[in-house]
Design a protein around this motif. Structure first.
Motif, short mmCIF file in Angstrom:
data_model
loop_
_atom_site.label_atom_id
_atom_site.label_comp_id
_atom_site.label_asym_id
_atom_site.label_seq_id
_atom_site.Cartn_x
_atom_site.Cartn_y
_atom_site.Cartn_z
N PRO A 8 0.83 -1.21 0.00
CA PRO A 8 0.00 0.00 0.00
C PRO A 8 0.86 1.26 0.00
CG PRO A 8 0.07 -0.94 2.19
CD PRO A 8 0.84 -1.88 1.29
N TRP A 9 1.28 1.69 -1.18
CA TRP A 9 2.19 2.83 -1.29
C TRP A 9 1.56 4.12 -0.81
CZ3 TRP A 9 6.96 1.50 -1.56
CH2 TRP A 9 7.33 0.34 -2.23
N ASP A 10 0.25 4.22 -0.81
CA ASP A 10 -0.41 5.45 -0.35
C ASP A 10 -0.14 5.75 1.12
OD1 ASP A 10 -1.42 5.89 -2.85
OD2 ASP A 10 -3.38 5.04 -2.42
N ILE A 11 0.17 4.71 1.88
CA ILE A 11 0.45 4.91 3.30
C ILE A 11 1.71 5.74 3.50
CG2 ILE A 11 1.81 2.85 3.81
CD1 ILE A 11 -0.10 2.57 6.28
N LEU A 12 2.60 5.75 2.50
CA LEU A 12 3.82 6.54 2.63
C LEU A 12 3.55 8.04 2.63
CD1 LEU A 12 6.26 4.55 0.34
CD2 LEU A 12 6.12 4.54 2.83
N LEU A 13 2.36 8.45 2.24
CA LEU A 13 2.02 9.86 2.29
C LEU A 13 1.86 10.37 3.73
CD1 LEU A 13 -0.62 10.18 -0.56
CD2 LEU A 13 1.71 11.04 -0.56
N TYR A 14 1.74 9.45 4.67
CA TYR A 14 1.43 9.84 6.04
C TYR A 14 2.57 9.57 7.03
CZ TYR A 14 -3.07 10.33 3.92
OH TYR A 14 -4.08 10.72 3.09
N TRP A 15 3.80 9.34 6.52
CA TRP A 15 4.92 9.12 7.44
C TRP A 15 5.22 10.35 8.31
CZ3 TRP A 15 9.16 12.19 7.27
CH2 TRP A 15 9.41 12.89 6.09
N PRO A 16 4.97 11.58 7.85
CA PRO A 16 5.27 12.72 8.73
C PRO A 16 4.43 12.75 10.01
CG PRO A 16 5.14 13.48 6.47
CD PRO A 16 4.63 12.07 6.49
N ILE A 17 3.33 12.02 10.03
CA ILE A 17 2.52 11.97 11.25
C ILE A 17 3.32 11.34 12.39
CG2 ILE A 17 0.46 10.91 12.27
CD1 ILE A 17 -0.96 11.48 9.61
N LEU A 18 4.24 10.43 12.05
CA LEU A 18 5.11 9.87 13.08
C LEU A 18 6.01 10.95 13.69
CD1 LEU A 18 6.18 6.49 11.44
CD2 LEU A 18 4.68 6.83 13.40
N LEU A 19 6.54 11.82 12.84
CA LEU A 19 7.35 12.93 13.35
C LEU A 19 6.52 13.83 14.26
CD1 LEU A 19 9.42 14.13 10.25
CD2 LEU A 19 10.23 12.85 12.23
N MET A 20 5.30 14.11 13.83
CA MET A 20 4.44 14.97 14.65
C MET A 20 4.11 14.30 15.98
SD MET A 20 2.00 16.96 11.90
CE MET A 20 1.10 15.55 11.34
N ALA A 21 3.89 12.99 15.96
CA ALA A 21 3.58 12.27 17.21
C ALA A 21 4.77 12.30 18.16
CB ALA A 21 3.19 10.83 16.89
N PHE A 22 5.99 12.06 17.64
CA PHE A 22 7.17 12.12 18.50
C PHE A 22 7.38 13.55 19.02
CE2 PHE A 22 8.71 8.24 16.16
CZ PHE A 22 8.59 7.39 17.25
N GLY A 23 7.07 14.54 18.20
CA GLY A 23 7.16 15.91 18.64
C GLY A 23 6.19 16.22 19.76
#
Length: 113
Positions: free
Chosen positions: A40-55
């Motif tokens: 599911p390549w579309d899931i790669l559009l949402y990797w920055p949410i991990l950065l926001m969560a760690f922030g």
């Protein structure tokens, strides 16, 4: 103190754990692609949410590993990447950069001693 109990060795073990989990996940994705399963390549559009969560984790309960200022910058970087990838609010990579100016102002007002 035992050599295995030093903070340096604990940090090395935890960094090896993170790298090992990352390699395990990459290998599993590549193996599934070779076995014919769809990725599911579309899931790669949402990797920055991990950065926001760690922030956010760094903002809410700061620890000795991350100050509030670092958490805020990590969150803003994730927000900028998410805006650039998904064009939130009609903005893109070239037009979303003012979030860093806003973050610098917030950092100077609230997080500098």
């Amino acid at each position: 103190m035992n050599d295995l109990q030093t903070p340096t060795n604990r940090r090395r073990r935890s960094s090896h754990l993170v790298l090992g989990v990352f390699l395990l996940l990459i290998g599993a994705v590549l193996l599934s692609a070779n076995l014919g399963f769809g990725i599911p390549w579309d899931i790669l559009l949402y990797w920055p949410i991990l950065l926001m969560a760690f922030g956010l984790v760094g903002l809410v309960p700061p620890s000795r590993h991350m100050r509030r200022s670092s958490g805020m910058w990590l969150f803003v970087t994730g927000l900028y990447c998410q805006i650039g990838l998904t064009h939130w609010f009609g903005l893109g990579w070239a037009s979303a950069w003012p979030v860093f100016v806003i973050a610098a102002g917030v950092d100077l007002i609230f997080f500098k001693e």
